[in-house]
Design an enzyme around this catalytic site. Structure first.
Site, mmCIF file in Angstrom:
data_model
loop_
_atom_site.group_PDB
_atom_site.id
_atom_site.type_symbol
_atom_site.label_atom_id
_atom_site.label_comp_id
_atom_site.label_asym_id
_atom_site.label_seq_id
_atom_site.Cartn_x
_atom_site.Cartn_y
_atom_site.Cartn_z
ATOM 1 N N LYS A 1 0.844 -1.209 0.000
ATOM 2 C CA LYS A 1 0.000 0.000 0.000
ATOM 3 C C LYS A 1 0.873 1.251 0.000
ATOM 4 C CE LYS A 1 0.817 1.479 4.386
ATOM 5 N NZ LYS A 1 1.624 2.633 4.692
ATOM 6 N N ASP B 1 -1.941 -2.083 10.711
ATOM 7 C CA ASP B 1 -2.336 -2.016 9.297
ATOM 8 C C ASP B 1 -2.917 -3.327 8.768
ATOM 9 O OD1 ASP B 1 -1.632 0.607 8.946
ATOM 10 O OD2 ASP B 1 0.356 0.186 8.131
ATOM 11 N N GLY C 1 4.413 -4.126 3.865
ATOM 12 C CA GLY C 1 4.680 -5.450 3.303
ATOM 13 C C GLY C 1 4.427 -6.580 4.294
ATOM 14 N N SER D 1 2.673 -6.521 7.070
ATOM 15 C CA SER D 1 1.254 -6.560 7.461
ATOM 16 C C SER D 1 0.428 -7.230 6.380
ATOM 17 C CB SER D 1 0.710 -5.142 7.670
ATOM 18 O OG SER D 1 1.461 -4.474 8.631
#
Ligand code: ATP
Length: 296
Positions: free
Chosen positions: A12, A138, A103, A105
């Site tokens: 993200k 996250d 990454g 998470s």
């Protein structure tokens, strides 16, 4: 029972990141606009008859024991449901590590999803999210994916309409930024209102489907700490803007920087410049990608 599951765990970026306050328990209350991008890790999950969780990873420097978030995610569900079989997890990393792209998470979210499927635990998405937040703030968002507003410590999620597509350049300089350092050095009382991003402005632009409005309002309060310490981040932002980005921002606590581009051609030229040209000294990891939306 499904014997093997191959999953993609997407990274993200934050189109907006504001910190509202530090809570008594040390967590920070945030208001973030999250956006999944088309860079993903690959995970292969397979149950095995002997008990235990085994993790293999293509990056030698990542832990393969309980310090890997994939291990923790699997253990959380397998302990709770008293699963006697074991699980083998093979992880291929492509999302830059310790980069502000969630990454780890996202890998953990994929494992929660996969373990629920393989062992038929019957947990709903909401129930997976409740467990995910115990692994990382996250993780619930990484289960949900797409464009979303994230509040609380990251666990209060509101899905948003998909952000309008545009090419994105992502560049991670070869420096290590500690998330802990960044939050510890964020002194909200010393910041001015102008340091806080206009999250509502980004929300309006997303709802109006206006990429220009998103680009104008990109903002990340953590830049006030990270850029001061690592000026290379500002250099990368300036380079992207000089090469035609309509907006550029650091993601999460950094050091990854992304730029939004008006068209594929401009983005490709900027990519080549940063990857092979005279700015190739700024970042070793450079990617040309786009938003990943759920309807894709
Ligand atoms: P965030 O955006 O949530 O702050 P990040 O991009 O900064 O995440 P990650 O790549 O998720 O950071 O990982 C940070 C640290 O966590 C790494 O240095 C690594 O040692 C550890 N780690 C544990 N599990 C993983 C995993 N599956 N992938 C990457 N790192 C992991």
């Amino acid at each position: 029972m499904a014997r093997h599951l191959a999953l993609k765990a997407y990274g993200k970026i934050n189109l907006g990141l504001d910190v509202l306050k530090r809570r008594e328990d040390g967590y920070h209350e945030v208001r973030m606009i999250m956006q999944t991008v088309g860079i993903f890790d690959r995970l292969d999950l397979e149950p095995k008859p002997e008990p235990g969780i085994s993790v293999e990873c293509n990056l030698y420097y990542l832990p393969t024991n309980e310090n890997n978030l994939v291990y923790r995610a699997a253990k959380l569900l397998m302990d709770e449901f008293d699963i006697k079989e074991g699980l083998s997890i093979r992880l291929k990393k492509f999302i830059p590590v310790a980069a502000g792209m969630a990454g780890g998470s996202s890998d953990a979210a994929a494992v929660l999803f996969g373990v629920n499927r393989i062992f038929r635990l019957g947990l709903s998405m909401e129930e997976l999210m409740e467990r995910g937040v115990k692994i990382g703030a996250d993780v619930p968002y990484c289960l949900m994916r797409g464009t979303a507003l994230s509040e609380g410590i990251g666990e209060i999620l509101t899905p948003l309409p998909p952000a309008p597509q545009c090419p994105i350049l992502i560049a991670k300089p070869s420096i290590n930024v500690s998330t802990k350092f960044v939050y510890e050095n964020l002194h909200l009382d010393q910041l001015s209102p102008a340091d806080h991003p206009n999250i509502d402005g980004i929300l309006t632009a997303i709802r109006d489907g206006q990429i220009s409005g998103i680009a104008e309002n990109l903002g990340n309060i953590l830049e006030t700490v990270t850029i001061k310490e690592y000026p290379i981040i500002q250099e990368i932002k300036d380079t992207m803007l000089r090469h035609g980005a309509i907006g550029s921002l650091m993601s999460g606590s950094g050091p990854t920087v992304f730029g939004l581009f008006p068209d594929q051609e401009t983005a490709t030229t900027a990519y080549e410049h940063m990857r092979f040209g005279e700015s190739s000294n700024l970042a070793k990891q450079v990617y040309l990608t786009n938003f990943y939306n759920l309807n894709q």
